[in-house]
Design a protein around this motif. Sequence first.
Motif, PDB file in Angstrom:
ATOM      1  N   ARG A  35     -50.779  45.241  14.557  1.00 40.87           N
ATOM      2  CA  ARG A  35     -51.129  45.231  13.304  1.00 40.87           C
ATOM      3  C   ARG A  35     -50.783  43.740  12.536  1.00 40.87           C
ATOM      4  O   ARG A  35     -50.991  43.915  11.306  1.00 40.87           O
ATOM      5  CB  ARG A  35     -50.256  46.205  12.154  1.00 40.87           C
ATOM      6  CG  ARG A  35     -50.475  47.679  12.603  1.00 40.87           C
ATOM      7  CD  ARG A  35     -49.848  48.645  11.682  1.00 40.87           C
ATOM      8  NE  ARG A  35     -49.584  49.841  12.276  1.00 40.87           N
ATOM      9  CZ  ARG A  35     -50.636  50.862  12.274  1.00 40.87           C
ATOM     10  NH1 ARG A  35     -51.777  50.501  11.749  1.00 40.87           N
ATOM     11  NH2 ARG A  35     -50.405  52.216  12.637  1.00 40.87           N
ATOM     12  N   SER A  36     -50.725  42.770  13.307  1.00 40.30           N
ATOM     13  CA  SER A  36     -50.756  41.335  12.686  1.00 40.30           C
ATOM     14  C   SER A  36     -51.932  41.069  11.843  1.00 40.30           C
ATOM     15  O   SER A  36     -53.074  41.386  12.410  1.00 40.30           O
ATOM     16  CB  SER A  36     -50.430  40.394  13.704  1.00 40.30           C
ATOM     17  OG  SER A  36     -50.637  38.944  13.191  1.00 40.30           O
ATOM     18  N   SER A  37     -51.846  40.425  10.722  1.00 30.72           N
ATOM     19  CA  SER A  37     -53.099  40.455   9.852  1.00 30.72           C
ATOM     20  C   SER A  37     -53.463  38.912  10.021  1.00 30.72           C
ATOM     21  O   SER A  37     -54.847  38.697   9.771  1.00 30.72           O
ATOM     22  CB  SER A  37     -52.774  40.506   8.419  1.00 30.72           C
ATOM     23  OG  SER A  37     -51.860  39.483   7.776  1.00 30.72           O
ATOM     24  N   GLY A  38     -52.695  38.048  10.656  1.00 36.18           N
ATOM     25  CA  GLY A  38     -52.945  36.636  10.578  1.00 36.18           C
ATOM     26  C   GLY A  38     -52.748  35.774   9.517  1.00 36.18           C
ATOM     27  O   GLY A  38     -52.771  34.716   9.559  1.00 36.18           O
ATOM     28  N   LYS A  39     -52.379  36.529   8.140  1.00 35.58           N
ATOM     29  CA  LYS A  39     -52.147  35.775   6.934  1.00 35.58           C
ATOM     30  C   LYS A  39     -51.400  34.681   7.132  1.00 35.58           C
ATOM     31  O   LYS A  39     -51.536  33.556   6.453  1.00 35.58           O
ATOM     32  CB  LYS A  39     -51.831  36.633   5.855  1.00 35.58           C
ATOM     33  CG  LYS A  39     -53.266  37.505   5.365  1.00 35.58           C
ATOM     34  CD  LYS A  39     -52.599  38.581   4.374  1.00 35.58           C
ATOM     35  CE  LYS A  39     -53.609  39.798   3.892  1.00 35.58           C
ATOM     36  NZ  LYS A  39     -53.036  40.836   3.186  1.00 35.58           N
ATOM     37  N   GLN A  40     -50.092  35.162   7.431  1.00 39.08           N
ATOM     38  CA  GLN A  40     -49.162  34.016   7.387  1.00 39.08           C
ATOM     39  C   GLN A  40     -49.369  32.780   8.575  1.00 39.08           C
ATOM     40  O   GLN A  40     -49.280  31.639   7.868  1.00 39.08           O
ATOM     41  CB  GLN A  40     -47.680  34.612   7.879  1.00 39.08           C
ATOM     42  CG  GLN A  40     -46.638  33.466   7.705  1.00 39.08           C
ATOM     43  CD  GLN A  40     -46.246  33.050   6.067  1.00 39.08           C
ATOM     44  OE1 GLN A  40     -45.590  33.968   5.497  1.00 39.08           O
ATOM     45  NE2 GLN A  40     -46.798  31.973   5.924  1.00 39.08           N
ATOM     46  N   GLY A  41     -50.130  32.956   9.654  1.00 43.06           N
ATOM     47  CA  GLY A  41     -50.391  31.665  10.378  1.00 43.06           C
ATOM     48  C   GLY A  41     -51.566  30.950   9.997  1.00 43.06           C
ATOM     49  O   GLY A  41     -51.407  29.800   9.644  1.00 43.06           O
ATOM     50  N   VAL A  62     -58.970  38.391  13.847  1.00 43.35           N
ATOM     51  CA  VAL A  62     -58.505  38.685  12.619  1.00 43.35           C
ATOM     52  C   VAL A  62     -59.761  38.562  11.592  1.00 43.35           C
ATOM     53  O   VAL A  62     -60.766  38.021  12.100  1.00 43.35           O
ATOM     54  CB  VAL A  62     -57.366  37.813  12.065  1.00 43.35           C
ATOM     55  CG1 VAL A  62     -56.096  37.914  12.852  1.00 43.35           C
ATOM     56  CG2 VAL A  62     -57.930  36.374  12.169  1.00 43.35           C
ATOM     57  N   SER A  63     -59.408  39.330  10.453  1.00 48.01           N
ATOM     58  CA  SER A  63     -60.758  38.785   9.540  1.00 48.01           C
ATOM     59  C   SER A  63     -59.985  38.000   8.484  1.00 48.01           C
ATOM     60  O   SER A  63     -59.947  38.550   7.255  1.00 48.01           O
ATOM     61  CB  SER A  63     -61.351  39.926   8.884  1.00 48.01           C
ATOM     62  OG  SER A  63     -60.268  41.193   8.712  1.00 48.01           O
ATOM     63  N   VAL A  64     -59.637  36.740   8.522  1.00 48.26           N
ATOM     64  CA  VAL A  64     -59.360  35.923   7.550  1.00 48.26           C
ATOM     65  C   VAL A  64     -60.179  34.614   7.556  1.00 48.26           C
ATOM     66  O   VAL A  64     -60.517  34.290   8.685  1.00 48.26           O
ATOM     67  CB  VAL A  64     -57.824  35.535   7.847  1.00 48.26           C
ATOM     68  CG1 VAL A  64     -57.294  34.557   6.765  1.00 48.26           C
ATOM     69  CG2 VAL A  64     -56.824  36.792   8.391  1.00 48.26           C
TER      70      VAL A  64
END
Length: 221
Positions: A35-41, A62-64
Amino acid sequence: AALSGAPKPLAGRRAIVTAGPTAEPVDPVRVLTNRSSGKQGFAIAAALAELGCEVTLVAGPVSVPTPKGVRRVDVETAREMLAACEAALPADIAVCVAAVSDWRPEHVAATKTKKTGDGPPVLTLVENPDILATLSRSAARPKLVVGFAAETHEVEAYAQGKLTRKGCDWIVANDVSIAGTMGGDDNAVAIVTAGGIERWDRAPKAEVARRLAQRMAKEFS
Ligand code: CTP
Ligand code: CA
């Protein structure tokens, strides 16, 4: 001078940032992921670029949006992520934020697995390479290697263990048992180094990223 913008303490430096989950194929239509969103990275990649750093962001699915001024390499599996990181060496900084799948299916079926009436298939898993440990022990080891540890319990004890086991310089520990952390916009972290533990107040991920990037820049001043 007033128009020269913010100071760029990481100008001329190179960083590799991993972010997001990995996806490990089971068959042509199925994957194992998390479930990692990638936001922090992504926020860390953006914050390092803001300080003048040349950033390669190795991202799982991811969708970032890609941060401004960042070179993004998209990958799916842990092994692809490792290869992309190694291809991006040499670097001054490596920040492994990705939630790398610890295991992958030993065999990937060539065709979609079908229900047979004999019950569910059994998946045999094998361990993936550890990207953080590999970069930490590489001949071209970046001067500063930073890992993350998302834990639900005994956060700091596990972080200390990971620091030693993986050979990195910092572990940024966060407690994902706090509601809203996974996929959310805030993060409460502790910076674990050989020198001890520094606990930071809960803040938006973008703010945590800016503080981390500033602290990284200090290592090069
Ligand atoms: N990591 C990595 N490659 C892996 C596994 C983890 O680069 N195959 C990195 C993560 O990006 C993170 C750090 O190692 O920076 C810690 O990840 P974590 O999953 O907490 O550690 P593990 O060693 O996999 O331990 P566990 O999942 O059992 O807690
Ligand atoms: Ca893991």
